[in-house]
Design an enzyme around this catalytic site. Structure first.
Site, PDB file in Angstrom:
ATOM      1  N   LEU A 149       0.817  -1.218   0.000  1.00 11.00           N
ATOM      2  CA  LEU A 149       0.000   0.000   0.000  1.00 11.00           C
ATOM      3  C   LEU A 149       0.848   1.264   0.000  1.00 11.00           C
ATOM      4  CD1 LEU A 149      -2.691  -1.183   2.572  1.00 11.00           C
ATOM      5  CD2 LEU A 149      -2.729  -1.355   0.071  1.00 11.00           C
ATOM      6  N   HIS A 159      -3.424   4.379  -2.434  1.00  5.39           N
ATOM      7  CA  HIS A 159      -4.452   3.535  -1.800  1.00  5.39           C
ATOM      8  C   HIS A 159      -5.124   4.298  -0.645  1.00  5.39           C
ATOM      9  CE1 HIS A 159      -1.746   0.191  -3.380  1.00  5.39           C
ATOM     10  NE2 HIS A 159      -2.907  -0.104  -3.906  1.00  5.39           N
TER      11      HIS A 159
END
Ligand code: PAF
Length: 258
Positions: free
Chosen positions: A31, A35
């Protein structure tokens, strides 16, 4: 924040949520702030936000790309905890593919063009896993980044074609200060490739047409899969060594690409 690793556990939570709105951010992990921008949008628009992390094998057309895909689940969970995400869904391959991928979702036009022409089967795998995730999680809304513009159009088309009861929400590309679109694959770039990578966005913005953009990118040292205009955007996929990068910019107003 609780990690849910089985579909049965997830269903118990889903039932307990009743009619509270639920936002899903589907991811393959590794991530980054791109995100997190989807997470924040979901948190603004829903009572509960869940992030799924599943490195989906069926959407990788090259086995070494799947092997090289960054996996950092503990870091991801820490990031999501800090972001006050309510739940994380981390299913296993066996749970997601009890049919060993005998059943799949295929789109027969757009999925064959642009990235689809260079990555056979990629969009079948992506649509299949998104359909499965949406059916399992049953969110009110699901959040997708515009960096993967073709993916976004295909997911939206699938939701409409199959009368799926979910809003597909498009979120703008998040960029590094030098213009490089954030992507989990950026970590695979070496230092020289990382210095070159922001030129992709710059060339897409500044070129007057796709031919000159393609020529300029090749001159700079990118292996170009394609540069094409599609539905008001200029989309491109390039390779730097073993790393594939995609990006797109708006071309609604000539000379005003974003
Ligand atoms: O964009 C991604 O990370 C993936 O394609 C998705 C939507 C999570 C499906 O595996």
């Amino acid at each position: 924040m609780k990690p849910y690793r089985s579909i049965a556990d997830w269903h118990a939570l889903r039932d307990a949520l009743g009619d509270r709105t639920l936002g899903l951010v589907p991811t393959m992990g590794a991530l980054h702030p791109g995100h997190l921008s989807l997470v924040q949008r979901s948190q603004r628009e829903n009572a509960v936000t869940v992030v799924s992390i599943f490195v989906n094998p069926t959407q990788f057309d090259q086995p070494d790309d799947l092997d090289r895909y960054p996996r950092q689940t503990e870091d991801d969970l820490a990031l999501l905890r800090d972001a006050a995400v309510d739940a994380v869904f981390l299913p296993t391959r066996e749970e997601i593919y009890p049919d060993a991928y005998l059943y799949r979702v295929c789109e027969s036009e757009l999925s064959r063009k642009l990235c689809g022409a260079h990555r056979p089967g990629h969009f079948d795998g992506m649509l299949t896993v998104v359909m499965k995730l949406l059916n399992i999680v049953q969110p009110t809304r699901a959040y997708f980044g515009e960096k993967d513009y073709q993916q976004l159009l295909l997911v939206r088309g699938m939701a409409q074609a199959f009368f799926m009861d979910v809003d597909i929400v498009a979120c703008p590309v998040v960029r590094e200060p030098d213009g490089l679109a954030m992507s989990s694959r950026n970590q695979n770039l070496d230092a020289a490739q990382r210095r070159l990578a922001p030129s992709l966005h710059q060339v897409l913005r500044e070129s007057k047409d796709t031919e000159s953009a393609q020529a300029r990118l090749q001159q700079l040292g990118f292996d170009v899969d394609y540069v094409e205009d599609f539905k008001g955007r200029r989309l491109a996929a390039v390779r730097l060594g073993g790393t594939r990068l995609i990006d797109n910019v708006g071309i609604e107003l000539p000379g005003h690409a974003s």
